[in-house]
Design a protein around this motif. Structure first.
Motif, mmCIF file in Angstrom:
data_model
loop_
_atom_site.group_PDB
_atom_site.id
_atom_site.type_symbol
_atom_site.label_atom_id
_atom_site.label_comp_id
_atom_site.label_asym_id
_atom_site.label_seq_id
_atom_site.Cartn_x
_atom_site.Cartn_y
_atom_site.Cartn_z
ATOM 1 N N GLU A 1 6.325 -19.803 44.734
ATOM 2 C CA GLU A 1 6.550 -18.902 43.607
ATOM 3 C C GLU A 1 5.250 -18.531 42.910
ATOM 4 O O GLU A 1 4.374 -19.373 42.713
ATOM 5 C CB GLU A 1 7.485 -19.567 42.589
ATOM 6 N N TYR B 1 15.233 -16.123 38.191
ATOM 7 C CA TYR B 1 15.404 -16.518 39.581
ATOM 8 C C TYR B 1 14.157 -17.260 40.068
ATOM 9 O O TYR B 1 13.415 -16.797 40.930
ATOM 10 C CB TYR B 1 15.675 -15.302 40.455
ATOM 11 N N HIS C 1 9.188 -14.720 44.424
ATOM 12 C CA HIS C 1 9.737 -15.984 44.911
ATOM 13 C C HIS C 1 10.045 -15.877 46.414
ATOM 14 O O HIS C 1 10.878 -15.067 46.823
ATOM 15 C CB HIS C 1 11.014 -16.285 44.123
ATOM 16 N N SER D 1 13.895 -15.329 52.435
ATOM 17 C CA SER D 1 14.153 -14.312 51.417
ATOM 18 C C SER D 1 12.920 -14.126 50.543
ATOM 19 O O SER D 1 12.285 -15.102 50.128
ATOM 20 C CB SER D 1 15.330 -14.713 50.523
ATOM 21 N N LEU E 1 12.280 -12.560 46.994
ATOM 22 C CA LEU E 1 12.998 -12.073 45.814
ATOM 23 C C LEU E 1 12.086 -12.098 44.592
ATOM 24 O O LEU E 1 11.270 -13.017 44.435
ATOM 25 C CB LEU E 1 14.222 -12.947 45.532
ATOM 26 N N ASN E 2 12.208 -11.097 43.749
ATOM 27 C CA ASN E 2 11.515 -11.188 42.466
ATOM 28 C C ASN E 2 12.357 -12.046 41.526
ATOM 29 O O ASN E 2 13.479 -12.442 41.864
ATOM 30 C CB ASN E 2 11.227 -9.804 41.884
ATOM 31 N N ARG F 1 13.977 -11.342 39.126
ATOM 32 C CA ARG F 1 15.211 -10.667 38.744
ATOM 33 C C ARG F 1 16.310 -10.915 39.767
ATOM 34 O O ARG F 1 17.481 -10.603 39.538
ATOM 35 C CB ARG F 1 14.939 -9.168 38.612
ATOM 36 N N GLY F 2 15.921 -11.466 40.942
ATOM 37 C CA GLY F 2 16.878 -11.750 42.001
ATOM 38 C C GLY F 2 17.019 -10.643 43.012
ATOM 39 O O GLY F 2 17.921 -10.680 43.855
ATOM 40 N N GLU F 3 16.106 -9.648 42.962
ATOM 41 C CA GLU F 3 16.192 -8.518 43.879
ATOM 42 C C GLU F 3 15.145 -8.658 44.994
ATOM 43 O O GLU F 3 14.039 -9.160 44.772
ATOM 44 C CB GLU F 3 15.956 -7.209 43.115
ATOM 45 N N SER F 4 15.499 -8.183 46.174
ATOM 46 C CA SER F 4 14.588 -8.256 47.309
ATOM 47 C C SER F 4 13.408 -7.312 47.130
ATOM 48 O O SER F 4 13.518 -6.263 46.491
ATOM 49 C CB SER F 4 15.323 -7.907 48.607
ATOM 50 N N TYR F 5 12.284 -7.690 47.693
ATOM 51 C CA TYR F 5 11.126 -6.799 47.730
ATOM 52 C C TYR F 5 10.488 -6.893 49.115
ATOM 53 O O TYR F 5 10.703 -7.854 49.854
ATOM 54 C CB TYR F 5 10.109 -7.149 46.637
#
Length: 520
Positions: free
Chosen positions: A89, A103, A114, A146, A148-149, A151-155
């Motif tokens: 992270e 997250y 993350h 995975s 994820l930022n 916020r819990g969204e994929s990047y």
């Protein structure tokens, strides 16, 4: 510009748990081989890239901590819920609502990225069956990766949330390494829209070249035609190179490649402010002394962007401010030791001092400091004669430093918890030169000063002569004053003593006490 406030690793390579609070401008990672310096740079580069390909290329088995894998395999009844997880992270300093959330493993509101490598919870039955049927095999294939930022969204790597560039000076002079570097610089200094437009224009120019220039030749060739490779793998990034004074990077020597790569990234960043975090692996690699000094000046003078540097060089670590350094080692993996509390005077002293043995000192557990070449040459023999062992077998380090440097090293010893014995001459006044001068630096069981308390025994050569008179007279008998001869030729005298009588030299009492104390 954005920068990394904290890096947190869980079961990433050698780190079971690691947390580093980073400076927004400069950070140096110092440590012995296999201490994890490169792993930290690699972790930052992977997290910021958002690239599953990097994980696939390395292999999960290469980045998941070996200890937790072995501990799991040692369990009698293996279950899905006992499988270890990998988390890497980056906590970012500046708020970004698109990346902000809870997250993260700290479960706090923060901005960050993350990387997770965890067992796939959609395959619980398949994983438990595999563990029953083949309990000696770790189920790497059932893990999911995975990015994820917070916020819990994929990047993904297409639109990077943090623009990083890794310069690995251990990978030099290969076509692949140079191409990778140039592509990374290109990506870090252009937007996705710019890259798409440039690639389109490049492909169109190739098509035009084929239609206009090659057609002249092709009209004269029956049944065949010359063409220009134009597939996806032959795009602009593959054909780009970097030149300095019209000489391509790949045509330069290893030292110049190291220098040019780092210098270009720093100067480019100064003009465009595109690279937010610059990661440099061993900037000293292949560099001459003068070029290393020049590069250090360039790094310290670059004020734009965060720099994280892994180094084996005492010169690099001291010149770039020891207060910005992290010491990595087997006993400080959760929170690396730092020198942030070092006094400004001591930090500046090491910046300006001649070449020193700082890293050798910092990476040692027990050290004897002496103040000259003669003492250094004699200590090996004296240590063996007092203990029956070599100092190396007892894991003791002997370092020669200037007498004015003792206090600086003692301050570092206090910060890094290094047991340090300082052997000094009393220079004719032990009360003033030994007790009063160093009294504030002595710490029981950690830092101690050893000296002769007889003012007439004012220096090492006098002590050695008086405790080894027959040996010294044998070696320096031709001189009318053997002690004066030793004082006038200190290094030569020490060399001759060790060369002819190393097994018979009696250690002066204060040196004997120093040796016995450091060995405890």
């Amino acid at each position: 510009m954005q920068y990394i406030k904290k890096l947190k690793l869980t079961n990433f390579k050698k780190f079971r748990n690691l947390e580093i609070q980073l400076d927004k401008e400069l950070n140096t990672l110092i440590g012995d081989n296999e201490s994890g310096k490169s792993s930290i740079l690699q972790a930052i580069e992977i997290i910021s890239s958002g690239s599953r390909y990097k994980i696939e290329y390395l292999g999960l088995d290469a980045i998941l901590n070996k200890e937790v894998v072995n501990e799991f395999l040692a369990i009698q009844r293996k279950k899905f819920e006992n499988l270890p997880e990998l988390h890497a992270e980056i906590f970012l300093a500046k708020d970004d609502q698109d990346l902000n959330g809870k997250y993260n493993t700290d479960n706090i509101e923060a901005t960050g990225l993350h990387l997770m490598c965890i067992p796939d919870d959609e395959l619980i039955k398949e994983i438990n069956d595999a563990l029953i049927n083949n309990p000696d095999a770790f189920p790497y294939e059932f893990y999911k990766v995975s990015f994820l930022n917070f916020r819990g969204e994929s990047y993904t790597s297409y639109r990077r949330a943090l623009r990083t560039l890794l310069i690995d000076n251990t990978q030099i002079n290969t076509k692949h390494a140079n191409n990778e570097y140039i592509k990374k610089v290109f990506e870090a200094t252009t937007s996705p829209t710019q890259r798409a437009l440039l690639n389109y224009q490049y492909r169109t120019a190739k098509k035009s070249f084929k239609s206009n220039q090659l057609s002249i030749i092709n009209n004269a060739v029956d049944n065949y035609s010359f063409d220009v490779r134009s597939g996806a793998k032959y795009n602009l990034e593959e054909d780009l190179t970097l030149t300095k004074d019209s000489v391509p990077l790949e045509h330069r020597g290893k030292g110049q490649q190291c220098f040019v790569k780092t210098d270009f990234a720093l100067s480019r960043n100064k003009r465009t402010a595109k690279i937010e975090v610059l990661l440099i692996e061993e900037p000293e690699n292949h560099l001459s002394f003068s070029n290393m000094h020049k590069l250090i000046n360039n790094i310290s003078g670059a004020t734009i962007g965060q720099k994280i540097i892994a180094t084996h060089s005492s010169l690099v670590s001291t010149r770039l401010d020891l207060r910005k350094s992290f010491l990595l080692g087997p006993n400080n993996l959760i929170t690396p030791m730092t020198l942030k509390n070092l006094s400004e005077d001591t930090a500046k002293f090491f910046m300006k001092a001649p070449n020193n043995n700082f890293l050798e000192f910092a990476l040692s557990k027990k050290v004897i400091l002496v103040e000259g070449d003669a003492e250094y040459m004699l200590l090996d023999a004296l240590y063996r004669n007092v203990t029956g062992n070599s100092y190396k077998s007892d894991r003791v380090t002997i370092i020669s430093v200037g007498g004015t440097s003792f206090k600086r090293y003692m301050e570092v010893a206090k910060e890094l918890n290094i047991k340090t014995a300082v052997i000094i001459d009393n220079d004719g006044n032990f009360q003033k030169n030994c007790i009063e001068r160093f009294n504030d630096y002595i710490q029981k069981d950690l830092i101690n000063i050893f000296y002769d308390d007889n003012d007439n025994r004012y220096t090492l050569e006098v002590c050695i002569f008086k405790d080894n008179e027959s040996i010294c007279k044998d070696l320096f008998g031709k001189s009318t004053n053997q002690m004066k001869s030793m004082l006038n030729n200190k290094s030569e005298a020490a060399f001759r003593l060790v060369d002819k009588h190393k097994d018979n030299i009696n250690a002066p009492d204060h040196i004997k006490k120093a040796i016995q104390w450091i060995k405890e």
